[in-house]
Write an enzyme that holds these catalytic residues in place. Structure first.
Site: not given
Ligand SMILES: *Cc1c(COP(=O)(O)O)cnc(C)c1O
Length: 394
Positions: A112, A378, A90
């Site tokens: 938000e 992610s 993010k």
């Molecule tokens: C917020 C988040 C997501 C989901 O958000 P996307 O916009 O779909 O990427 C996925 N993995 C992690 C670790 C997150 O913090």
């Protein structure tokens, strides 16, 4: 021009656009007319690259997970977004948007947040730049996510409770929009995924596209070829997936797999599997696919992972799904939790439960032994330890 990227009117096929109240036109229009020019400016690029390197810690490693590869019979690489500052992808987007806000002359940032991850990533870059930060968060989420609320406060952000409706993410989004309408001149609204009115989906995807850009270089170095056979990522709104897919969209021989959260199961009513159940509609300012009742009420989504607990997907994903370019699948809570534990035991990496959904799909795939697979990891699992503890009775 790629047929999978946004067109000059802000659409991906039939999806996208900017469906906002008239009061928000000036803000959205300002962004539409300026974002590309600002992002392509050499001084912007230089500062963005520098911060990604020295502050976020990029490039994130592309790790050949040997024991995981052996288990599934393919060559599996993990793109380690979990090693970024603040623990997930993010931050790539919030760094980009704060630099953009500065160049638009904005003095105040609003956002938000649901589980608090995007709120923390936003508060972080506001501290970095010394800009005022207001984060709207549902009253119930504030109670559920105390550590992230504390992080935001430590970084100087004001966390404002949304007390209407279900007191969760969508109510926080409404409050943030109301704030933006009231403060159109000095305030930038940092949206956290590839959702919202044009140009947000394209802008956020561009900031996250660093993920696939680095992956190509790293794969070339490690395997002699820039393209894998398959790229995979989990999808909430879809920003880490959009970044992971970006530079592979026009490489039609690269399979693209997006994994949504099935929650307790696609047919249980407790799910966030948007493409499996959703229909076309407008959500948060763009036309996309979302889970809704017959009369168009948005259905409350459910997933064990807060980051995937979203009733829609970004418009580019809706188009990748509809056009057949992407394969959209889902994994249940149970499948994801087991996949998270498996990665921990095979590789010593505790993934975010969101990322575990992408890993879980490996169980359902058949490999012939020579495929190369890249999975976007992610985020890291530190924030999810409570959940892992409860689930596995640790
Ligand atoms: C917020 C988040 C997501 C989901 O958000 P996307 O916009 O779909 O990427 C996925 N993995 C992690 C670790 C997150 O913090």
């Amino acid at each position: 021009m790629s047929k999978y990227q946004v067109n000059s009117k802000g659409y991906y096929g039939p999806f996208g656009g900017a469906y906002v109240p008239e009061m928000l036109y000036p803000n959205v229009e300002e962004l539409q007319t300026q974002y590309l020019q600002i992002m392509e400016d050499p001084s912007f690029k230089e500062e963005f690259d520098q911060l990604l390197k020295d502050y976020v810690g990029r490039p994130s490693p592309l790790y050949h997970a040997e024991r995981l590869s052996k288990r599934y019979g393919a060559t599996i690489f993990l793109k380690r977004e979990d090693l970024n500052h603040t623990g997930a992808h993010k931050i790539n987007n919030t760094i980009g948007q704060i630099l953009l806000a500065e160049r638009l002359g904005k003095k105040r940032i609003i956002a938000e947040t649901g589980a608090g991850q995007h709120g923390v990533a936003t508060a972080t870059v506001c501290a970095l730049k010394g800009l005022e930060c207001v984060v709207y968060m549902g009253e119930i989420d504030i109670q559920r996510q105390a550590p992230n609320v504390a992080r935001m406060k430590m970084m100087g952000a004001q966390v404002v409770a949304a007390t209407s409706g279900s007191k969760t993410l969508k109510d926080a989004t409404n409050e943030a929009l109301r704030d933006w309408i009231n403060n159109p001149v000095d305030t930038h609204y940092i949206i956290g995924s590839v959702v919202g009115p044009h140009p947000y989906p394209d802008m956020v995807a561009r900031f996250q596209s660093i993920i696939s850009k680095e992956t190509k270089n790293q794969l070339l170095e490690k395997t002699g070829k820039p393209n894998p056979d398959i790229v995979m990522a989990c999808v909430g709104g879809g920003s880490n997936a959009a970044g992971m897919f970006y530079h592979f969209l026009d490489e039609e021989n690269v399979r693209i797999i997006a994994v949504e959260a099935a929650g307790l199961g696609v047919d249980t009513g407790e799910t966030a599997a948007t493409t499996a159940l959703g229909q076309e509609g407008v959500l948060h300012g763009s036309r996309s696919i979302l889970m809704q009742t017959e009369d168009g009420q948005v259905v409350e989504p459910y997933s064990i992972s807060a980051g995937l607990d979203y009733p829609g997907i970004g418009p580019q994903h809706a188009w990748l799904f509809r056009s057949g370019r992407g394969e959209y699948v889902s994994a249940t809570d149970d499948e994801a939790m087991q996949a998270g534990l498996l990665l921990t035991q095979l590789e010593g990496i505790i993934p975010a439960i969101e990322s575990s959904h992408a890993l879980a799909h490996l169980e359902k795939m058949k490999f012939n032994g020579d495929e190369t697979v890249v999975i976007c990891l992610s985020g890291r699992g530190d924030k999810d330890l409570d959940n892992y503890m409860k689930y596995f009775n640790l």
